[in-house]
Design a protein around this motif. Structure first.
Motif, mmCIF file in Angstrom:
data_model
loop_
_atom_site.group_PDB
_atom_site.id
_atom_site.type_symbol
_atom_site.label_atom_id
_atom_site.label_comp_id
_atom_site.label_asym_id
_atom_site.label_seq_id
_atom_site.Cartn_x
_atom_site.Cartn_y
_atom_site.Cartn_z
ATOM 1 N N SER A 1 -6.997 8.985 -3.927
ATOM 2 C CA SER A 1 -5.773 8.206 -4.109
ATOM 3 C C SER A 1 -4.519 8.975 -3.709
ATOM 4 O O SER A 1 -3.467 8.383 -3.481
ATOM 5 C CB SER A 1 -5.641 7.753 -5.568
ATOM 6 O OG SER A 1 -5.568 8.884 -6.426
ATOM 7 N N ASN B 1 8.941 2.757 -6.249
ATOM 8 C CA ASN B 1 7.491 2.550 -6.120
ATOM 9 C C ASN B 1 6.831 3.728 -5.419
ATOM 10 O O ASN B 1 5.754 4.207 -5.830
ATOM 11 C CB ASN B 1 7.199 1.275 -5.325
ATOM 12 C CG ASN B 1 7.491 0.008 -6.095
ATOM 13 O OD1 ASN B 1 7.644 0.027 -7.308
ATOM 14 N ND2 ASN B 1 7.573 -1.106 -5.370
ATOM 15 N N GLN B 2 7.456 4.184 -4.332
ATOM 16 C CA GLN B 2 6.882 5.280 -3.552
ATOM 17 C C GLN B 2 6.795 6.557 -4.376
ATOM 18 O O GLN B 2 5.796 7.291 -4.298
ATOM 19 C CB GLN B 2 7.721 5.503 -2.283
ATOM 20 C CG GLN B 2 7.612 4.359 -1.288
ATOM 21 C CD GLN B 2 8.612 4.462 -0.141
ATOM 22 O OE1 GLN B 2 9.668 5.090 -0.277
ATOM 23 N NE2 GLN B 2 8.293 3.847 0.993
ATOM 24 N N THR C 1 0.819 -1.209 0.000
ATOM 25 C CA THR C 1 0.000 0.000 0.000
ATOM 26 C C THR C 1 0.854 1.262 0.000
ATOM 27 O O THR C 1 0.458 2.299 -0.539
ATOM 28 C CB THR C 1 -0.930 0.003 1.231
ATOM 29 O OG1 THR C 1 -1.495 -1.305 1.392
ATOM 30 C CG2 THR C 1 -2.036 1.022 1.088
ATOM 31 N N GLY D 1 4.147 1.232 -1.103
ATOM 32 C CA GLY D 1 5.279 1.027 -1.997
ATOM 33 C C GLY D 1 6.171 -0.141 -1.661
ATOM 34 O O GLY D 1 7.128 -0.418 -2.386
ATOM 35 N N ASP E 1 -4.528 -2.552 0.870
ATOM 36 C CA ASP E 1 -4.696 -1.852 -0.417
ATOM 37 C C ASP E 1 -6.171 -1.515 -0.652
ATOM 38 O O ASP E 1 -6.520 -0.394 -1.052
ATOM 39 C CB ASP E 1 -4.221 -2.729 -1.584
ATOM 40 C CG ASP E 1 -2.727 -2.984 -1.591
ATOM 41 O OD1 ASP E 1 -1.997 -2.301 -0.844
ATOM 42 O OD2 ASP E 1 -2.294 -3.880 -2.340
ATOM 43 N N ASP F 1 6.684 6.665 -7.778
ATOM 44 C CA ASP F 1 5.753 6.437 -8.883
ATOM 45 C C ASP F 1 4.299 6.525 -8.438
ATOM 46 O O ASP F 1 3.435 6.981 -9.203
ATOM 47 C CB ASP F 1 6.004 5.069 -9.519
ATOM 48 C CG ASP F 1 7.349 4.972 -10.227
ATOM 49 O OD1 ASP F 1 7.965 6.025 -10.477
ATOM 50 O OD2 ASP F 1 7.790 3.833 -10.503
ATOM 51 N N ARG F 2 4.020 6.103 -7.201
ATOM 52 C CA ARG F 2 2.634 6.053 -6.720
ATOM 53 C C ARG F 2 2.244 7.287 -5.915
ATOM 54 O O ARG F 2 1.133 7.352 -5.373
ATOM 55 C CB ARG F 2 2.423 4.788 -5.876
ATOM 56 C CG ARG F 2 2.689 3.505 -6.655
ATOM 57 C CD ARG F 2 2.660 2.284 -5.764
ATOM 58 N NE ARG F 2 3.197 1.110 -6.458
ATOM 59 C CZ ARG F 2 3.364 -0.083 -5.880
ATOM 60 N NH1 ARG F 2 3.030 -0.259 -4.603
ATOM 61 N NH2 ARG F 2 3.864 -1.090 -6.575
#
Length: 749
Positions: A424, A262-263, A49, A51, A60, A265-266
């Motif tokens: 989000s 990941n962190q 959730t 990253g 999630d 990108d999200r």
């Protein structure tokens, strides 16, 4: 329970009178159910959730239905975090400056939660709520957790109508030491039959929630759901662990790099955030031997399997909430960890974390030889500190280090379908555990009372963040202090000053010399990960925050600073209330079970004798006479087909003293003479076993447990919780008769 005012009329007789039923106070109209889920020892960069590389689909899903918070803060250690969460006051102000096992005689470090800092459950219970606590309770002093009480600092004495869980920092998930309210209970199944405490407590929570809503669907509830996960020991079946086989072979640096990307990108962390570098206390993965890589990866695979299993169980709870008649009006606050990822597994990790906590090194060859036990009932695993550093991506440091975000920043997810529109994009308000209570009170429309049960209350330290549910620009707190083990920090208006002092894997290290600590300075508004130390370029700002910390520490009861680890563990704690503090002789009767280690006889690092007066029926008699400790370490006196056996478990090295014949039918006296070698803690001993005064066995051992046996208890007539030895299935109750057991402690040599 407070009753509603009588609205009728009292006359001379019933004919001139009007009746009116009084009843319990009802919750405000439209008040939501409230569920707090609190995990243990989770890093910011572990869950998918936020990253991380451990899939948490249930988390999630909840996040997709609500809001994520990426600047939420804890105290950096479990008991203090829980005290702050439940009371809305800073941990020092409610007597929980550190953990109960390390308690000292200062009010702010005694772990004796005062009545002037009532819990949110106490307030909600008095305003029409059902209140339940499932799982971990690390806020009752050790010496108050026996059947002698007092029970006012147990969950049921702190506003919770029902408690099902354990009174400690951790428990064995296959052999938990469970209490239902204040009564000890045993698991309904064995590990071989599929028992696991995480599933058990989830089943209990779901059942109580459904029953309450069946009987009183309009009455809201407050549930505090606090699993032992993800705290060590990391217990999970091979089925879950094997899902992660080989997935972490790339090592901890690559793990951090992948999670960091990941962190970004999200949108979990803002653009421009820097990944903090590997510190000198974490070795480069490629510098490790193949043996080290194999062990370290396996230990983290096991942790990941445990986490995936935990997410599955929490998912069952969340799915059950959706079946309630008022599901949409249920506020779920899911705090993903009471501190950052834990480095308490030490440099190499371990299959016996209690051994580590006693300062004894882990032998990698021994771990490899026993990897088949990993995650099972005979293991108490914890991963090495490099994975803790990786788990806190992108931050510096780990659990216990309250000076830095790796110790104090944890993910949080909030869902309330009736009130919250999913978003989000993470909320980035600067929040702290103390803000949760005022948020709940505003959500349910109940003011914090000046008095609770007649006791004047300390003001709440937190501020409601309810406005953030609708307002993404909500900024949160303007200032907050942090302190654990002399690791300290102060935040104000985007700036944060840090002084790191101790190391979690060195309980023997108490450096002192606080005046020599090097303070760092970060501007979090521009530096999310604390990567750019501005201490040298902004000396005036640093001095301002250092002064602010000192002033706040005086006001919030932080002082005296204490950096002792093992040293504080060794400080004598208060006796069980009502016990003889100066006793050298302890007499117990059958039924004296579940006595916490500090409240048990002081049988370590000294000589003693144990005399048990029993009645037996020859070889038909079996069971435990005295049990103390468990799988990691401990000792037990038991009968096997009538034959007396004494087993001392020194971190899975067993010294067994056994008679060569069964007790005769009728009354007998069993005696264990423990002759300690002296000369410090953890030294050797000679153990002599006697029957009716006649020696029937003798053994010597080169070392004994100098610190704690671990996470189990002392008891007479059974070995409740986890077993000291695998020679029997717990609780292995004594099927003869025990008149009494007397333990005499000899003066220290």
């Amino acid at each position: 329970m407070t009753l509603t005012p009588f609205q009728g009329k009292i006359g001379k007789t019933y004919k001139e009178s009007t009746s009116d039923w009084q009843g319990p106070v009802a919750a405000p109209s439209g008040a939501p159910n409230v569920v707090i889920i609190l995990l243990d020892d989770v890093g910011f960069g572990q869950t998918s959730t936020f990253g991380g590389l451990i899939p948490t689909p249930s988390l999630d899903k909840l996040a997709a239905e609500g809001l994520k918070y990426n600047r939420f803060h804890t105290t950096a250690i479990c008991g203090p975090s829980r005290a702050a969460l439940l009371t809305g006051r800073n941990h020092h102000e409610c007597g929980n400056g550190f953990l109960m096992e390390w308690a000292t005689g200062f009010p702010n470090y005694s772990t004796m939660l005062p009545r002037s800092t009532a819990t949110i459950a106490e307030v909600l219970k008095g305003n029409g709520y059902n209140t339940w606590w499932f799982g971990k309770n690390h806020n009752t002093p050790d010496w108050e957790t026996t059947v002698a009480g007092p029970f006012d600092r147990w969950p049921t004495g702190m506003g919770f109508e029902y408690f099902y869980g354990f009174n400690a920092g951790e428990t064995h998930q296959y052999y938990p030491v469970i209490f239902e309210n204040t009564v000890p209970v045993e698991p309904s199944q064995t590990p071989e039959e599929g028992y696991h405490f995480m599933t058990d407590m989830t089943d209990r929570a779901i059942a109580r929630m459904k029953l309450a809503k069946s009987v009183a669907p309009n009455k809201p509830f407050f549930m505090y759901f606090a699993p032992g996960a993800m705290h060590a020991p990391h217990h999970v079946t091979a089925q879950w662990r094997e899902k992660f086989k080989g997935q972490f072979d790339m090592g901890w640096e690559k793990y951090r790099e992948q999670v960091f990307q990941n962190q970004l990108d999200r949108g979990i962390i803002p653009p421009g955030t820097k990944l903090t570098p590997r510190p000198d206390w974490v070795p480069a993965w490629e510098s490790l031997s193949d043996k080290q890589k194999r062990v370290y990866a396996a230990l983290f695979e096991n942790f990941a399997g445990y986490f995936a299993f935990t997410d599955h169980e929490v998912g069952r709870l969340l799915d059950s909430i959706k079946l309630l008649p008022d599901a949409d009006n249920t506020l779920v606050i899911y705090i993903v960890g009471d501190n950052g990822a834990s480095a308490e597994g030490g440099p190499d990790g371990t299959l016996n974390e209690i051994r580590n906590l006693n300062g004894l090194p882990t032998d990698l060859d021994d771990v490899i030889a026993n990897l088949g036990k990993l995650g099972g009932p005979e293991s108490e695993p914890h991963y090495p500190l490099g994975w803790a550093w990786a788990g806190n991506t992108p931050f510096q440091w780990v659990k216990q280090i309250a000076s830095h975000l790796g110790g104090t920043r944890n993910p949080m997810v909030v869902s309330w379908p009736a009130k919250i529109k999913p978003d989000s994009q993470p909320r980035d308000a600067f929040l702290h555990l103390v803000d949760v209570v005022p948020t709940i009170l505003e959500a349910v429309d109940i003011p914090m009372p000046d008095k609770v049960n007649g006791i004047e209350q300390k003001p709440l330290a937190g501020e409601s963040f309810l406005a953030s549910f609708d307002d993404p620009s909500y900024l949160g707190r303007t200032d907050q202090y942090f302190e654990i083990f002399s690791n300290r920090s102060f935040y104000r208006d985007g700036w944060k000053a840090n002084a790191q002092h101790t190391r979690p894997w060195r309980q023997d290290l108490a450096p002192g010399n606080w005046e020599n600590d090097r303070w760092e300075l970060y501007h979090l508004d521009e530096d999310f990960s604390e990567s750019n130390d501005l201490a040298s370029s902004e000396p005036d700002k640093l001095e301002e925050l250092k002064k602010a910390f000192d002033q706040t520490a005086e006001r919030r009861s932080v002082y005296p600073l204490d950096d002792r680890g093992a040293g504080r563990l060794a400080i004598p704690k208060p006796p069980v209330p009502g016990a003889d503090e100066n006793a050298s002789t302890y007499t117990y009767f059958p039924g004296a079970t579940r006595i916490a280690e500090p409240a048990a006889p002081p049988m370590k690092n000294r000589s003693w004798t144990l005399v048990a007066d029993v009645s037996a029926d020859g070889d038909a008699t079996e069971g435990v006479v005295m049990g103390f400790g468990g799988v990691a370490a401990g000792m037990v006196l038991y009968l096997d087909a009538g034959v007396p056996v004494f087993d001392y478990n020194y971190f899975e090295e067993h010294t067994v003293v056994k008679s060569n014949q069964a007790l005769p039918s009728g009354e007998s006296t069993l005696e264990v003479d423990f002759d300690y070698a002296g000369g410090g803690a953890g030294k050797g001993a000679t153990i002599t076993l006697k029957v009716d005064g006649r020696e029937v066995g003798r053994q010597s051992m080169g070392a004994t447990v100098g610190g704690r046996f671990g996470i189990d208890t002392f008891g007479i007539g059974e070995d409740s919780g986890q077993p000291v030895t695998d020679a029997y299935q717990p609780p292995f109750k004594f099927n003869g008769e025990i008149e009494k057991v007397t333990i005499k402690i000899k003066p220290s040599s």
